[in-house]
Design a protein around this motif. Structure first.
Motif, mmCIF file in Angstrom:
data_model
loop_
_atom_site.group_PDB
_atom_site.id
_atom_site.type_symbol
_atom_site.label_atom_id
_atom_site.label_comp_id
_atom_site.label_asym_id
_atom_site.label_seq_id
_atom_site.Cartn_x
_atom_site.Cartn_y
_atom_site.Cartn_z
ATOM 1 N N THR A 134 7.795 10.372 6.879
ATOM 2 C CA THR A 134 7.165 9.126 6.469
ATOM 3 C C THR A 134 6.756 8.245 7.646
ATOM 4 O OG1 THR A 134 9.205 7.830 6.378
ATOM 5 C CG2 THR A 134 8.619 9.092 4.398
ATOM 6 N N ASP A 135 5.814 7.376 7.364
ATOM 7 C CA ASP A 135 5.502 6.185 8.159
ATOM 8 C C ASP A 135 5.632 5.023 7.190
ATOM 9 O OD1 ASP A 135 4.832 7.390 10.592
ATOM 10 O OD2 ASP A 135 2.732 7.609 10.046
ATOM 11 N N GLU A 136 6.441 4.027 7.543
ATOM 12 C CA GLU A 136 6.685 2.901 6.645
ATOM 13 C C GLU A 136 6.737 1.599 7.436
ATOM 14 O OE1 GLU A 136 9.810 5.642 4.111
ATOM 15 O OE2 GLU A 136 10.548 4.127 5.506
ATOM 16 N N VAL A 159 9.510 -4.223 10.307
ATOM 17 C CA VAL A 159 10.187 -3.023 10.762
ATOM 18 C C VAL A 159 9.266 -1.836 10.517
ATOM 19 C CG1 VAL A 159 11.420 -2.658 8.572
ATOM 20 C CG2 VAL A 159 12.313 -1.660 10.656
ATOM 21 N N LEU A 160 9.185 -0.956 11.509
ATOM 22 C CA LEU A 160 8.481 0.313 11.394
ATOM 23 C C LEU A 160 9.549 1.380 11.285
ATOM 24 C CD1 LEU A 160 5.968 2.177 11.622
ATOM 25 C CD2 LEU A 160 6.344 2.126 14.102
ATOM 26 N N SER A 161 9.452 2.189 10.253
ATOM 27 C CA SER A 161 10.481 3.203 10.056
ATOM 28 C C SER A 161 9.861 4.556 9.754
ATOM 29 C CB SER A 161 11.421 2.804 8.917
ATOM 30 O OG SER A 161 10.726 2.753 7.686
ATOM 31 N N SER A 162 10.707 5.568 9.893
ATOM 32 C CA SER A 162 10.293 6.926 9.583
ATOM 33 C C SER A 162 11.522 7.729 9.185
ATOM 34 C CB SER A 162 9.622 7.570 10.799
ATOM 35 O OG SER A 162 9.232 8.896 10.518
ATOM 36 N N VAL A 163 11.360 8.524 8.139
ATOM 37 C CA VAL A 163 12.400 9.452 7.719
ATOM 38 C C VAL A 163 11.761 10.808 7.438
ATOM 39 C CG1 VAL A 163 13.830 7.639 6.694
ATOM 40 C CG2 VAL A 163 12.277 8.928 5.245
ATOM 41 N N VAL A 172 0.863 -1.181 0.000
ATOM 42 C CA VAL A 172 0.000 0.000 0.000
ATOM 43 C C VAL A 172 0.900 1.233 0.000
ATOM 44 C CG1 VAL A 172 -1.735 1.285 1.314
ATOM 45 C CG2 VAL A 172 -1.793 -1.214 1.278
ATOM 46 N N LEU A 173 0.544 2.219 -0.825
ATOM 47 C CA LEU A 173 1.285 3.474 -0.922
ATOM 48 C C LEU A 173 0.301 4.629 -0.905
ATOM 49 C CD1 LEU A 173 3.882 5.214 -1.733
ATOM 50 C CD2 LEU A 173 3.074 4.898 -4.079
ATOM 51 N N VAL A 174 0.607 5.657 -0.143
ATOM 52 C CA VAL A 174 -0.137 6.913 -0.220
ATOM 53 C C VAL A 174 0.675 7.801 -1.157
ATOM 54 C CG1 VAL A 174 -1.042 8.890 1.038
ATOM 55 C CG2 VAL A 174 -1.107 6.608 2.082
ATOM 56 N N PRO A 175 0.165 8.087 -2.372
ATOM 57 C CA PRO A 175 0.987 8.720 -3.391
ATOM 58 C C PRO A 175 1.193 10.223 -3.274
ATOM 59 C CG PRO A 175 -1.163 8.215 -4.281
ATOM 60 C CD PRO A 175 -1.124 7.639 -2.890
ATOM 61 N N GLY A 176 0.519 10.877 -2.352
ATOM 62 C CA GLY A 176 0.711 12.315 -2.200
ATOM 63 C C GLY A 176 0.005 12.815 -0.964
ATOM 64 N N PRO A 177 0.285 14.034 -0.558
ATOM 65 C CA PRO A 177 -0.369 14.595 0.630
ATOM 66 C C PRO A 177 -1.889 14.602 0.464
ATOM 67 C CG PRO A 177 1.394 16.040 -0.139
ATOM 68 C CD PRO A 177 1.204 14.985 -1.187
ATOM 69 N N GLY A 178 -2.586 13.966 1.386
ATOM 70 C CA GLY A 178 -4.044 13.924 1.357
ATOM 71 C C GLY A 178 -4.629 12.978 0.333
ATOM 72 N N ALA A 179 -3.802 12.243 -0.403
ATOM 73 C CA ALA A 179 -4.292 11.317 -1.427
ATOM 74 C C ALA A 179 -4.776 10.016 -0.802
ATOM 75 C CB ALA A 179 -3.182 11.011 -2.435
ATOM 76 N N ALA A 180 -5.683 9.352 -1.494
ATOM 77 C CA ALA A 180 -6.151 8.036 -1.064
ATOM 78 C C ALA A 180 -5.057 7.003 -1.309
ATOM 79 C CB ALA A 180 -7.410 7.652 -1.833
ATOM 80 N N PRO A 181 -4.957 5.998 -0.458
ATOM 81 C CA PRO A 181 -3.958 4.948 -0.667
ATOM 82 C C PRO A 181 -4.222 4.183 -1.957
ATOM 83 C CG PRO A 181 -4.932 4.791 1.529
ATOM 84 C CD PRO A 181 -5.732 5.789 0.770
ATOM 85 N N VAL A 182 -3.140 3.722 -2.578
ATOM 86 C CA VAL A 182 -3.246 2.820 -3.720
ATOM 87 C C VAL A 182 -2.683 1.473 -3.290
ATOM 88 C CG1 VAL A 182 -3.168 4.679 -5.423
ATOM 89 C CG2 VAL A 182 -1.041 3.552 -4.757
ATOM 90 N N HIS A 183 -3.209 0.422 -3.891
ATOM 91 C CA HIS A 183 -2.872 -0.942 -3.480
ATOM 92 C C HIS A 183 -2.329 -1.727 -4.662
ATOM 93 C CE1 HIS A 183 -5.149 -0.492 0.311
ATOM 94 N NE2 HIS A 183 -5.863 0.333 -0.431
ATOM 95 N N GLY A 184 -1.259 -2.465 -4.431
ATOM 96 C CA GLY A 184 -0.712 -3.368 -5.436
ATOM 97 C C GLY A 184 0.290 -2.703 -6.362
ATOM 98 N N LEU A 185 1.129 -3.530 -6.959
ATOM 99 C CA LEU A 185 2.230 -3.031 -7.779
ATOM 100 C C LEU A 185 1.794 -2.203 -8.988
ATOM 101 C CD1 LEU A 185 4.771 -5.995 -7.611
ATOM 102 C CD2 LEU A 185 4.792 -3.838 -6.339
ATOM 103 N N ASP A 223 3.730 2.186 2.716
ATOM 104 C CA ASP A 223 4.602 3.330 2.493
ATOM 105 C C ASP A 223 3.718 4.586 2.480
ATOM 106 O OD1 ASP A 223 6.532 5.147 1.765
ATOM 107 O OD2 ASP A 223 6.994 4.218 -0.173
ATOM 108 N N HIS A 224 3.800 5.346 3.550
ATOM 109 C CA HIS A 224 3.007 6.576 3.672
ATOM 110 C C HIS A 224 3.989 7.743 3.808
ATOM 111 C CE1 HIS A 224 0.116 9.527 4.511
ATOM 112 N NE2 HIS A 224 -0.705 8.844 5.275
#
Length: 129
Positions: A105-107, A80-84, A36-49, A122-123
């Motif tokens: 980020t939150d990952e 692993v939970l990560s943030s940068v 799952v990826l959030v592609p931009g600020p305030g965007a809905a998550p997208v799922h799958g490659l 990947d948020h």
């Protein structure tokens, strides 16, 4: 050699290196098939490659340069939970207007059978500054 093997914190560096090189195929190897990826600020998550690849094409088309500062990597077994904190400067939208992105980020990544790590969630804009 896969530098993310046993070193989950290297995943962010590899991602930044691939982004800065405009290497979409390499970026896509860093995600699980159902990620799952959030592609931009305030965007809905997208799922799958396929959806993540589409979002990454847009992001790479901006042409900016990414820099990041690690905040934390918390490992528990194969997760692993990560943030940068990151900055992308020098990007331009389709009209040529400057685009600069900053965020925290939150990952979540998971260790794969071969010992490498891949993103599950990947948020890029999910963390607190």
């Amino acid at each position: 050699m896969d530098t993310t093997r046993d070193l989950p914190h290297q995943l962010n560096q590899e991602w930044a290196d691939a982004f800065n090189a405009g290497d979409l195929p390499r970026l896509m190897t860093m995600y699980e098939p159902d990620a799952v990826l959030v592609p931009g600020p305030g965007a809905a998550p997208v799922h799958g490659l396929p959806a993540i690849e589409s979002a990454m094409r847009w992001f790479l088309a901006l042409g900016g340069r990414l820099q990041y500062t690690p905040r934390h990597w918390l490992v528990q077994g194969d997760l692993v939970l990560s943030s940068v904190a990151f900055e992308m400067d020098g990007g331009r939208d389709e009209a040529g207007n400057p685009v600069e992105l900053r965020g925290v980020t939150d990952e979540v990544a998971r260790r794969q059978a071969d010992g490498s790590w891949k993103y599950v969630i990947d948020h890029p804009f999910g963390g607190a500054a």
